[in-house]
Design an enzyme around this catalytic site. Structure first.
Site, PDB file in Angstrom:
ATOM      1  N   SER A  99      12.096  59.873  18.082  1.00  0.00           N
ATOM      2  CA  SER A  99      10.993  60.386  18.678  1.00  0.00           C
ATOM      3  C   SER A  99      10.962  61.484  19.850  1.00  0.00           C
ATOM      4  O   SER A  99       9.587  62.465  19.508  1.00  0.00           O
ATOM      5  CB  SER A  99      10.393  59.183  19.437  1.00  0.00           C
ATOM      6  OG  SER A  99       9.326  58.303  17.641  1.00  0.00           O
ATOM      7  N   LYS A 102      10.180  64.828  18.276  1.00  0.00           N
ATOM      8  CA  LYS A 102       8.900  64.754  18.339  1.00  0.00           C
ATOM      9  C   LYS A 102       8.112  66.167  19.315  1.00  0.00           C
ATOM     10  O   LYS A 102       7.476  66.670  19.245  1.00  0.00           O
ATOM     11  CB  LYS A 102       7.765  63.901  18.298  1.00  0.00           C
ATOM     12  CG  LYS A 102       7.784  63.137  17.114  1.00  0.00           C
ATOM     13  CD  LYS A 102       7.382  61.775  18.094  1.00  0.00           C
ATOM     14  CE  LYS A 102       7.230  60.923  17.015  1.00  0.00           C
ATOM     15  NZ  LYS A 102       6.936  59.807  16.907  1.00  0.00           N
ATOM     16  N   SER A 159       3.320  58.549  21.094  1.00  0.00           N
ATOM     17  CA  SER A 159       5.051  59.002  19.871  1.00  0.00           C
ATOM     18  C   SER A 159       3.687  58.645  18.514  1.00  0.00           C
ATOM     19  O   SER A 159       4.719  57.905  17.838  1.00  0.00           O
ATOM     20  CB  SER A 159       5.897  57.947  20.372  1.00  0.00           C
ATOM     21  OG  SER A 159       6.963  58.172  19.551  1.00  0.00           O
TER      22      SER A 159
END
Length: 428
Positions: A99, A102, A159
């Site tokens: 993640s 992101k 997340s």
């Protein structure tokens, strides 16, 4: 208890305990931001949070001035403002980053602008309970309407993988087109070892490096709105049927590490635990990138940040215009000054060992004009060149006659002429 045993204990607890995020006033447990199975649940908030694999204390060395022993296979510590590296372990090894992907998604969305724009959640952004196993989501439903801002908070704090997909489709029309934009931005930033294949990192096929992630994080922190989002501990956004979602930041350093300011956690089975952690103290900002640790990325990051704050200092070694004495050039000697400033972020115990070296250009000769470069000044500490600046003729170009100069000036003049003539003879 030693550091390794403490980590194993926390990891074992993670196998049997799960924490849930509440869904508004309904009091229902959200299947959204709570992970199922292998992935970590939302970060607890001491002292009221539930148990989880996240630490309630950080296992870090007491001696902040010594290089820490980092468990992660790849890690970097850098100054967030300048990008200067202070620690590197396999910094250029391409790895899945989960993640942490992101951060790039958020950057592109923030650059696009309108955070108040309304997004209608498409079917492609709805994750069913069995999708990706341990995937964390905001529990988005098809047709639900949220703002870009709300989705950014869901993605960066909790997340939420579904929020990342919704944002990608909103901004570019499809996840494929958005991924193309991600890779174009990576190329623009000079992230040469990075390749993105999804807006959320679940694919585990994308790759980046710890060094590239420092570049990305620095650019993100220079982007308006980013720092405010990743420094937020909790955010309430609308839920379906007039409920609300309370989203909790998964970055436990915001509670446990003094000065923590963000930025992103990550986990997949292939990537391991990953962390992009930034902190500030006394106006100094540091960023630690930790990739692929099997358990506790937070303690590794905290140890690196402690090292960055405890073992390094900013020091100015040479200032612009600083007098450097006399330089022997062909035809005599002239007063010279530094043509720039040399400062560096260096280990505190290395400042005393700094050395200056001067190289006068063989072609330097009278007449010289004020400000004319006649050589190079280099500053080094053991194992590192801190910087170089040009040596400039001062505003007093009148030569000291060689015949009246000290013997070392006359010798330097003779050598300088010989070198210049030799170099000139090699030129076409």
């Amino acid at each position: 208890m030693n550091r390794g045993r403490a980590r194993r204990t926390r990891g074992a607890a993670a196998l049997v305990v799960a924490a849930l995020v509440t869904l508004g006033s309904s009091g229902l447990a959200s299947a959204g931001l709570a992970s199922a199975g292998r992935g970590p649940p939302p970060t607890p908030v001491p002292p009221h949070g539930s148990l989880s694999p996240f630490p309630s204390v950080l296992a870090t060395p007491d001696d902040h001035a010594s290089t820490p022993d980092i468990m992660a296979p790849s890690a970097v510590l850098a100054d967030l403002s300048s990008g200067r590296l202070m620690y590197a372990k396999a910094p250029d090894a391409p790895r899945p980053i989960a993640s942490l992907t992101k951060v790039m998604t958020a950057l592109l969305v923030l650059e696009a602008g309108d955070l108040d724009a309304e997004v209608t959640i498409p079917a492609a952004a709805v994750f069913r309970p069995h999708d990706y196993g341990a995937s964390t989501t905001a529990g988005l439903e098809e047709g639900e309407r949220l703002t870009v801002r709300d989705l950014l908070y869901a993605m960066m704090l909790g997340s939420a993988n579904d929020a990342a997909v919704a944002l990608a489709i909103h901004e570019s029309g499809s996840t494929e087109a958005f991924v193309d934009a991600m890779n174009a931005k990576a190329e623009e930033l000079g992230m040469d070892a990075s390749r993105f294949l999804s807006p959320n990192g679940l694919d585990d096929r994308g790759r980046s490096t710890a060094r590239d992630l420092v570049t990305l994080t620095r650019f993100a922190y220079d982007t308006p709105g980013f720092s405010r989002i990743v420094d937020t501990k909790r955010r309430t956004i609308p839920g379906p049927d007039e409920t609300t979602r309370t989203i909790q930041n998964r970055n436990v350093l915001l509670w446990l590490y003094p000065g923590a300011i963000g930025a992103k956690t990550g986990y997949t089975a292939a990537a391991g635990y990953c962390l992009d952690a930034a902190a500030t103290r006394s106006g100094r900002r540091r960023v630690a990138i930790v990739l692929g640790t099997p358990t506790d990325a937070f303690s590794d990051a905290a140890a690196l940040l402690n090292y960055g704050f405890g073992a390094f200092e900013s020091h100015t070694f040479v200032r612009l215009g600083e007098p450097l004495g006399q330089a022997a050039i062909r035809g005599g000697s002239i007063p010279v000054v530094a043509g720039g400033t040399i400062d560096g972020l260096v280990p505190k115990d290395a400042v005393a060992g700094a050395r200056r070296s001067v190289r006068i250009a063989p072609s330097a000769a009278f007449p010289t004009a004020p400000g004319q470069a006649v050589g190079i000044l280099r500053v080094t500490i053991p194992g590192l060149t801190v910087g170089t600046v040009p040596i400039l003729a001062d505003d007093l170009p009148t030569p000291t006659p060689v015949d009246d100069a000290p013997w070392w000036v006359r010798a330097a003049d003779t050598i300088g002429r010989a070198v210049a003539e030799a170099v000139g003879g090699l030129m076409p």
